[in-house]
Structure formats: structure tokens, C-alpha cells
Enzyme design. Structure first.
Site, PDB file in Angstrom:
ATOM      1  N   HIS A  37       0.841  -1.201   0.000  1.00 50.83           N
ATOM      2  CA  HIS A  37       0.000   0.000   0.000  1.00 50.83           C
ATOM      3  C   HIS A  37       0.880   1.256   0.000  1.00 50.83           C
ATOM      4  O   HIS A  37       0.614   2.211  -0.738  1.00 50.83           O
ATOM      5  CB  HIS A  37      -0.867   0.057   1.263  1.00 50.83           C
ATOM      6  CG  HIS A  37      -1.883  -1.034   1.394  1.00 50.83           C
ATOM      7  ND1 HIS A  37      -1.854  -1.940   2.421  1.00 50.83           N
ATOM      8  CD2 HIS A  37      -2.963  -1.357   0.642  1.00 50.83           C
ATOM      9  CE1 HIS A  37      -2.889  -2.764   2.305  1.00 50.83           C
ATOM     10  NE2 HIS A  37      -3.568  -2.449   1.230  1.00 50.83           N
ATOM     11  N   GLN A 148      -0.832  -4.143  -9.072  1.00 52.39           N
ATOM     12  CA  GLN A 148      -0.908  -5.306  -9.986  1.00 52.39           C
ATOM     13  C   GLN A 148      -1.250  -6.581  -9.221  1.00 52.39           C
ATOM     14  O   GLN A 148      -1.735  -7.553  -9.786  1.00 52.39           O
ATOM     15  CB  GLN A 148       0.438  -5.476 -10.699  1.00 52.39           C
ATOM     16  CG  GLN A 148       0.432  -6.580 -11.766  1.00 52.39           C
ATOM     17  CD  GLN A 148       1.816  -7.104 -12.053  1.00 52.39           C
ATOM     18  OE1 GLN A 148       2.774  -6.328 -12.105  1.00 52.39           O
ATOM     19  NE2 GLN A 148       1.947  -8.405 -12.215  1.00 52.39           N
ATOM     20  N   LYS A 149      -0.994  -6.575  -7.904  1.00 53.03           N
ATOM     21  CA  LYS A 149      -1.353  -7.722  -7.056  1.00 53.03           C
ATOM     22  C   LYS A 149      -2.790  -8.173  -7.334  1.00 53.03           C
ATOM     23  O   LYS A 149      -3.085  -9.357  -7.373  1.00 53.03           O
ATOM     24  CB  LYS A 149      -1.143  -7.308  -5.605  1.00 53.03           C
ATOM     25  CG  LYS A 149      -1.976  -7.994  -4.591  1.00 53.03           C
ATOM     26  CD  LYS A 149      -1.277  -9.196  -4.030  1.00 53.03           C
ATOM     27  CE  LYS A 149      -2.188  -9.991  -3.130  1.00 53.03           C
ATOM     28  NZ  LYS A 149      -3.300  -9.247  -2.563  1.00 53.03           N
TER      29      LYS A 149
HETATM   30  P1  AMP Z   1      -6.672  -3.398  -0.453  1.00 53.04           P
HETATM   31  O1  AMP Z   1      -6.498  -2.586   0.783  1.00 53.04           O
HETATM   32  O2  AMP Z   1      -6.312  -4.833  -0.276  1.00 53.04           O
HETATM   33  O3  AMP Z   1      -8.013  -3.181  -1.092  1.00 53.04           O
HETATM   34  O4  AMP Z   1      -5.606  -2.854  -1.502  1.00 53.04           O
HETATM   35  C1  AMP Z   1      -5.552  -1.492  -1.822  1.00 53.04           C
HETATM   36  C2  AMP Z   1      -4.632  -1.310  -3.004  1.00 53.04           C
HETATM   37  O5  AMP Z   1      -3.324  -1.763  -2.664  1.00 53.04           O
HETATM   38  C3  AMP Z   1      -5.075  -2.106  -4.228  1.00 53.04           C
HETATM   39  O6  AMP Z   1      -4.855  -1.315  -5.395  1.00 53.04           O
HETATM   40  C4  AMP Z   1      -4.152  -3.291  -4.198  1.00 53.04           C
HETATM   41  O7  AMP Z   1      -3.927  -3.875  -5.461  1.00 53.04           O
HETATM   42  C5  AMP Z   1      -2.886  -2.654  -3.657  1.00 53.04           C
HETATM   43  N1  AMP Z   1      -2.001  -3.683  -3.103  1.00 53.04           N
HETATM   44  C6  AMP Z   1      -2.341  -4.657  -2.229  1.00 53.04           C
HETATM   45  N2  AMP Z   1      -1.288  -5.465  -2.013  1.00 53.04           N
HETATM   46  C7  AMP Z   1      -0.274  -4.998  -2.766  1.00 53.04           C
HETATM   47  C8  AMP Z   1       1.072  -5.408  -2.992  1.00 53.04           C
HETATM   48  N3  AMP Z   1       1.602  -6.474  -2.390  1.00 53.04           N
HETATM   49  N4  AMP Z   1       1.838  -4.671  -3.841  1.00 53.04           N
HETATM   50  C9  AMP Z   1       1.323  -3.596  -4.469  1.00 53.04           C
HETATM   51  N5  AMP Z   1       0.060  -3.148  -4.301  1.00 53.04           N
HETATM   52  C10 AMP Z   1      -0.728  -3.845  -3.468  1.00 53.04           C
END
Ligand code: AMP
Length: 279
Positions: A37, A148-149
Site C-alpha cells: 500500500h 498489480q497484485k
Molecule cells: P486493499 O487494501 O487490499 O483493497 O488494496 C488497496 C490497493 O493496494 C489495491 O490497489 C491493491 O492492489 C494494492 N495492493 C495490495 N497489495 C499490494 C502489494 N503487495 N503490492 C502492491 N500493491 C498492493
């Protein structure tokens, strides 16, 4: 750094800033912030006049049997990380301000939303597309940053922004990983001791497949079979698929940019990982 709790106040702030000619970079999250994040927050900070992150555990993207209640909520450390990453605003709306009584409008992105994660989570992308549309309407970003995850999510958002003409540049950021290769995820916190070690099999299997592709393997069936064979630490495989990187539709063989995507359970935790390959 200020904290804003309603879409109306967020929009008033953003309207003023955009009116003054300032660009806004926006990284939406559900909190429990990790280094993945933070890489989005830092890119938003570096590439724009102002930077906003949102923290909102969005109820419409969880099915009733999923982990909405258990999802980690770590406000104190999240706000410290957001401040350290130079955010001007954390937008943390209340659920009732986002979904008032009688809420009945949803955004559906056809095609890209189908297959992969939607097979086991049929409600998911409608919830994501709806909340992102609402967040974009409040934050009025110049650029929005996604990881991209969550490759299918990224493709859905790109299509949404293009189709609705929202005029936002979507920036896709590479997957941040732990030292052993495990893709960082808020849900990694669910992994028990032995599961944490077993979880590395996802990234390892993808790295091995990437080596095969570099060596010239182009056949989908052989590549996905190789990945399945290497997912020895997973308890259940949700899917292993090779898809077109933009449309997210399955391909029989590699002819253009593709995404090799995996979803698998280690214990009760559903993990995602993927790699992009351009022949
Ligand atoms: P989330 O809080 O899981 O909804 O994720 C919020 C954002 O962070 C989304 O755009 C995810 O794709 C990104 N994100 C989550 N994990 C990773 C990671 N390991 N590397 C890069 N971006 C991430």
C-alpha cells in the site's frame, strides 16, 4: 494531514484544489496498510501536487459468508503510515455516508469482471466498481494508483474509467513482496505459523512458470499444469489461469501480453498472486 469522514466534505476540498489547478493523486485502500500500500501512497505523493488515500472496508464487495467483520482494522498504525508517506488527506468515510438508507445504484463492468476471481466471488467486482466510482466522485483525482497484485481489479478499473470517460489516469504499481517472495496482503495476517511458509509456493510456482515462458514455452495447458504441480503448499486451488493482460479473457497460447494468475487457499486464507509476461 487531515481526516475527512464524508463524501460531501471530501468533494468540497477536492473541488477547491482542482479549481486552483492542483493535481490530486489518490490511492484507495481498505486499511491494514503494508509496504505494498505504502508504495502506492508514495507514488501518489511523488507524482502529484496533493496526495489522498482512502481507508474504507467496503461492505458491498464482501458476500455475507466472507470476512467483512474479521477484516483487520488498524487505524492508529494506518494513519501514522499515511502521514509518514506524506498524505495530505485520509478519506475514511462512514459506511452510512457512502451507502445511505435505500441505496440502490451499482456499477457493473462486463467482460473483464467475468472469470477468475468472480467465479468464487460473484458479487466482488460490482462492489469494487461501485465503491471506486463513488470514491472517484468524492476525491476527484487526477491519477489513481492500484496494485498489480489484484490484476483483475486493476483491469476492471481501467475499463470502468475508459468506458465512463472519467478522465482519471490509472497507474498500475508492481507487486510488493516479502523477502521470500510472498505477495504482501492484509490477509497474510490470517496465516498461522506453518501456513506462512507454505504460502511461498504461489510466488515460487509463478517464478518457475516465468522461467519456462522466457525459455519459449507458449502453451497455456502446459504452463498452467506446471503451476498447479508446484502449488504443493496450497490446500485448495481456486484457479490457475493464463489470460490476456487487458481483457482478462483466457488464451490458449501466448501471442501478446498475458497475465498468469493464481488464487489458492492456504489453510482458510485465500491468497492471490500473478505475473505479467510480454513475449
Ligand atoms: P486493499 O487494501 O487490499 O483493497 O488494496 C488497496 C490497493 O493496494 C489495491 O490497489 C491493491 O492492489 C494494492 N495492493 C495490495 N497489495 C499490494 C502489494 N503487495 N503490492 C502492491 N500493491 C498492493
Amino acid at each position: 494531514m487531515i481526516v475527512i469522514r464524508t463524501p460531501e466534505e471530501m468533494r468540497a476540498w477536492a473541488f477547491e484544489q482542482r479549481g486552483a489547478g492542483r493535481s490530486i493523486g489518490f490511492a484507495p485502500t481498505m486499511g491494514a496498510l503494508h509496504a505494498g500500500h505504502v508504495s502506492l501512497l508514495e507514488a501518489a505523493r511523488a507524482q502529484n501536487d496533493l496526495a489522498v488515500t482512502s481507508i474504507f472496508v467496503n461492505p458491498t464487495q464482501f458476500a455475507p459468508h466472507e470476512d467483512f467483520d474479521a477484516y483487520p482494522r488498524t487505524w492508529e498504525t494506518d494513519s501514522a503510515k499515511a502521514e509518514a508517506a506524506g498524505m495530505d488527506v485520509i478519506f475514511a468515510p462512514t459506511a452510512s455516508s457512502m451507502y445511505p438508507d435505500g441505496y440502490s445504484t451499482y456499477v457493473t463492468v462486463e467482460g473483464v469482471s467475468e472469470g477468475l476471481c468472480s467465479k468464487s466471488r460473484p458479487h466482488f467486482f460490482r462492489g469494487v466498481a461501485t465503491v471506486c466510482t463513488k470514491l472517484f466522485n468524492a476525491v476527484l483525482p487526477t491519477r489513481a494508483y492500484f496494485g498489480q497484485k489484484d490484476a483483475q481489479q486493476c483491469a476492471v478499473i481501467k475499463r470502468l474509467v475508459r468506458d465512463l470517460g472519467l478522465g482519471i489516469e490509472i497507474v498500475e504499481m508492481p507487486i510488493a513482496r516479502e523477502d521470500d517472495g510472498l505477495a504482501m496482503s492484509s490477509r497474510n495476517a490470517y496465516l498461522q505459523n506453518g501456513e506462512r511458509e507454505r504460502a511461498q509456493c504461489l510466488s515460487k510456482a509463478l517464478r518457475e512458470a516465468e522461467a519456462l515462458m522466457r525459455d519459449g514455452e507458449r502453451d497455456t495447458a502446459r504452463l498452467t499444469a506446471a503451476v498447479r504441480g508446484s502449488l504443493t503448499g496450497a490446500d485448495t486451488i481456486d484457479y490457475v489461469e493464463l489470460v490476456d493482460a487487458e481483457s482478462m479473457q483466457p488464451v490458449d497460447a501466448i501471442a501478446g501480453p498475458v497475465t498468469l494468475a493464481v488464487a489458492a487457499y492456504v489453510g482458510k486464507t485465500r491468497l492471490l498472486d500473478n505475473i505479467k509476461f510480454i513475449p
